[in-house]
Write a protein that holds these residues in place. Structure first.
Motif, short mmCIF file in Angstrom:
data_model
loop_
_atom_site.label_atom_id
_atom_site.label_comp_id
_atom_site.label_asym_id
_atom_site.label_seq_id
_atom_site.Cartn_x
_atom_site.Cartn_y
_atom_site.Cartn_z
N ASP A 263 -28.99 -2.39 41.85
CA ASP A 263 -30.01 -3.37 41.27
C ASP A 263 -30.81 -4.06 42.17
O ASP A 263 -32.09 -4.25 42.22
CB ASP A 263 -29.02 -4.79 40.62
CG ASP A 263 -28.51 -3.94 39.27
OD1 ASP A 263 -28.47 -2.78 38.98
OD2 ASP A 263 -27.79 -4.66 38.67
N ALA A 264 -30.45 -4.24 43.47
CA ALA A 264 -31.16 -4.97 44.66
C ALA A 264 -32.34 -3.92 45.12
O ALA A 264 -33.57 -4.47 45.04
CB ALA A 264 -30.28 -5.39 45.80
N VAL A 265 -31.91 -2.83 45.33
CA VAL A 265 -33.09 -1.75 45.91
C VAL A 265 -34.25 -1.66 44.68
O VAL A 265 -35.17 -1.40 44.97
CB VAL A 265 -32.46 -0.73 46.31
CG1 VAL A 265 -31.58 -0.85 47.61
CG2 VAL A 265 -31.53 0.22 45.39
N ALA A 266 -33.52 -1.62 43.30
CA ALA A 266 -34.24 -1.36 42.26
C ALA A 266 -35.45 -2.64 42.22
O ALA A 266 -36.54 -2.12 42.12
CB ALA A 266 -33.78 -1.03 40.99
N ALA A 267 -34.85 -3.50 42.43
CA ALA A 267 -35.64 -4.93 42.08
C ALA A 267 -36.62 -5.05 43.39
O ALA A 267 -37.74 -5.45 43.17
CB ALA A 267 -34.87 -6.10 42.03
N ALA A 268 -36.38 -4.32 44.42
CA ALA A 268 -36.99 -4.47 45.61
C ALA A 268 -38.19 -3.18 45.68
O ALA A 268 -39.10 -3.12 46.56
CB ALA A 268 -36.31 -4.18 46.94
N GLY A 269 -38.20 -2.52 44.63
CA GLY A 269 -39.14 -1.45 44.49
C GLY A 269 -38.84 -0.06 45.39
O GLY A 269 -39.46 0.44 45.89
#
Length: 428
Positions: A263-269
């Motif tokens: 989720d974190a890498v997805a939110a970070a683009g």
């Protein structure tokens, strides 16, 4: 009366094949595992923005435990870890209780790690994949500890690369906000303590270095160096990942996440990193499972030598020089649990058992003299108090289950002692 210690020069002694780098890598493989991929979310649910305080508290307790364990391992370089230290310093019962809690709790952890592999590799067939992972890694351990150390080295390299990529992607993205790291009103003392207890699960792998004491070259020098090195590297990695994920997701989104690093890498683009994160999580769980099976089988070996477990499990293979029967039995039990059980609560259960295990280690370290390499007095005191506080700050279900298992073990010990005393009186 104290149980007899393992005599030097026994034909079933293990071979000392591991150097400093091998010992550090095995410790890293135990600690930098599936915990960092899974434990951040429940810790955030417990402490909210106080997650980082919980991580720091868990690290302090882990440092004290590591220091006490390292001094004891240098003094008693035999397989079994705190089981041996408690037996030698506090008496047979306390060593047995530590060994019992370790074997039972870590067997559940093995199943949890195996199911983590399955859930990332093939969610629809998680149980089947878990059993296959247990069988494969039991075979690796059976082949010899040097092969296990080599595989662990490769696993650690992969996981560190993935975690480094996650931290860099999150911290350098526009979605990162340092304000999300502030400890707010949602952080309570009870929540921080519970988060620390849950996160402690991810730090507990340094015990694996101590339980392999009989297979380490120059243990009096190697173990005290390897334990703090492995713990220090792990703390730096965990802190970087926790800060990165929290700064992108914030405490509430992190608490609700089922796969927080993805989720974190997805939110970070950086969604392109998600497949690598999934692979990293599976590989990390494999690394933890590999080291866990090593540690549980060695403690089983030590307890079998003293006849707290069936003596047949004390056998060492004449060629590979590993406790092959103990490894096969541990692997079989873990495979059954992974095939049939739901071990989502295993982190709390395991944390309770491991914290009790380290409480015995700290109490044992307190009894060392200065000539025996005693750590500073504050270390075992803080470690013992910290272990007990964190253990009883865990979710109530974990505390009750852990206490019940320890009570059952104590009852079995009492029955065995009573039976032994009865046989002695009859012979008289």
């Amino acid at each position: 009366m104290r149980e007899p210690s393992t005599a030097a020069g026994m034909p079933d002694e293990l071979h000392r094949r591991l150097g400093l780098s091998d010992a550090v890598v095995i410790g890293l493989g135990s600690m930098i595992g599936a915990g960092v991929f899974a434990a951040l979310a429940p810790a955030a649910r417990a402490a909210g923005s106080g997650l980082l305080l919980g991580l720091a508290l868990a690290a302090v307790v882990a440092y004290c435990n590591a220091t006490s364990s390292a001094r004891l391992a240098a003094r008693y370089p035999a397989s079994g870890g705190t089981y041996v230290y408690g037996r030698e310093r506090l008496g047979a019962f306390w060593g047995y209780l530590a060994g019992w809690g370790f074997v039972v709790g870590k067997t559940a952890s093995c199943a949890a790690m195996a199911l983590t592999v399955g859930s990332y590799v093939w969610p629809e067939r998680a149980h089947e994949v878990a059993v296959a992972a247990v069988v494969a890694l039991t075979a690796v351990n059976y082949a010899g500890v040097r092969k296990s150390a080599a595989l662990t080295r490769a696993i650690v390299a992969v996981v560190l690369a993935v975690l480094g990529a996650v931290a860099v992607a999150a911290l350098t993205s526009g979605a990162s906000d340092p304000a999300r790291l502030d400890v707010g009103a949602d952080a309570t003392l009870g929540g921080v303590l519970q988060a620390a207890g849950l996160l402690f699960f991810a730090f507990a792998g340094y015990a694996r270095i101590a339980t392999l004491g009989e297979e380490v070259r120059d243990p009096a020098r190697t173990i005290p160096r390897a334990v703090p090195l492995a713990l220090g590297i792990t703390l730096v990695v965990y802190a970087a990942v926790a800060v990165a994920v929290l700064s992108v997701l914030g405490p509430q989104r992190l608490a609700d996440a089922t796969a927080p690093l993805s989720d974190a890498v997805a939110a970070a683009g950086a969604g392109w990193l998600s497949p690598a994160v999934r692979v990293g999580a599976a590989v990390a769980a494999l690394g933890s499972l590999l080291a866990l099976i090593l540690g549980v089988s060695r403690t089983t070996l030590a307890m079998a030598r003293d006849r707290h477990l069936p003596p047949a499990l004390a056998a060492v293979h004449p060629r590979s020089k590993v406790p092959h029967r103990a490894e096969l039995v541990v692997g079989a039990v873990v495979a059954v649990v992974a095939a049939t059980g739901d071990v989502r609560g295993a982190i709390g259960f395991s944390s309770f058992g491991v914290l009790v295990y380290y409480a015995v280690a700290n109490a044992s370290a307190w009894t060392l003299s200065r000539a025996e390499g005693r750590p500073p007095r504050a270390v075992p005191v803080v470690g013992l108090a910290g272990c007990l506080v964190l253990a009883f700050s865990l979710p109530l279900s974990s505390v009750l289950a852990g206490a019940a298992v320890l009570a059952a073990g104590a009852a079995l010990y009492g029955v065995r002692r009573a039976a032994g005393a009865g046989r002695t009186s009859q012979r008289r």
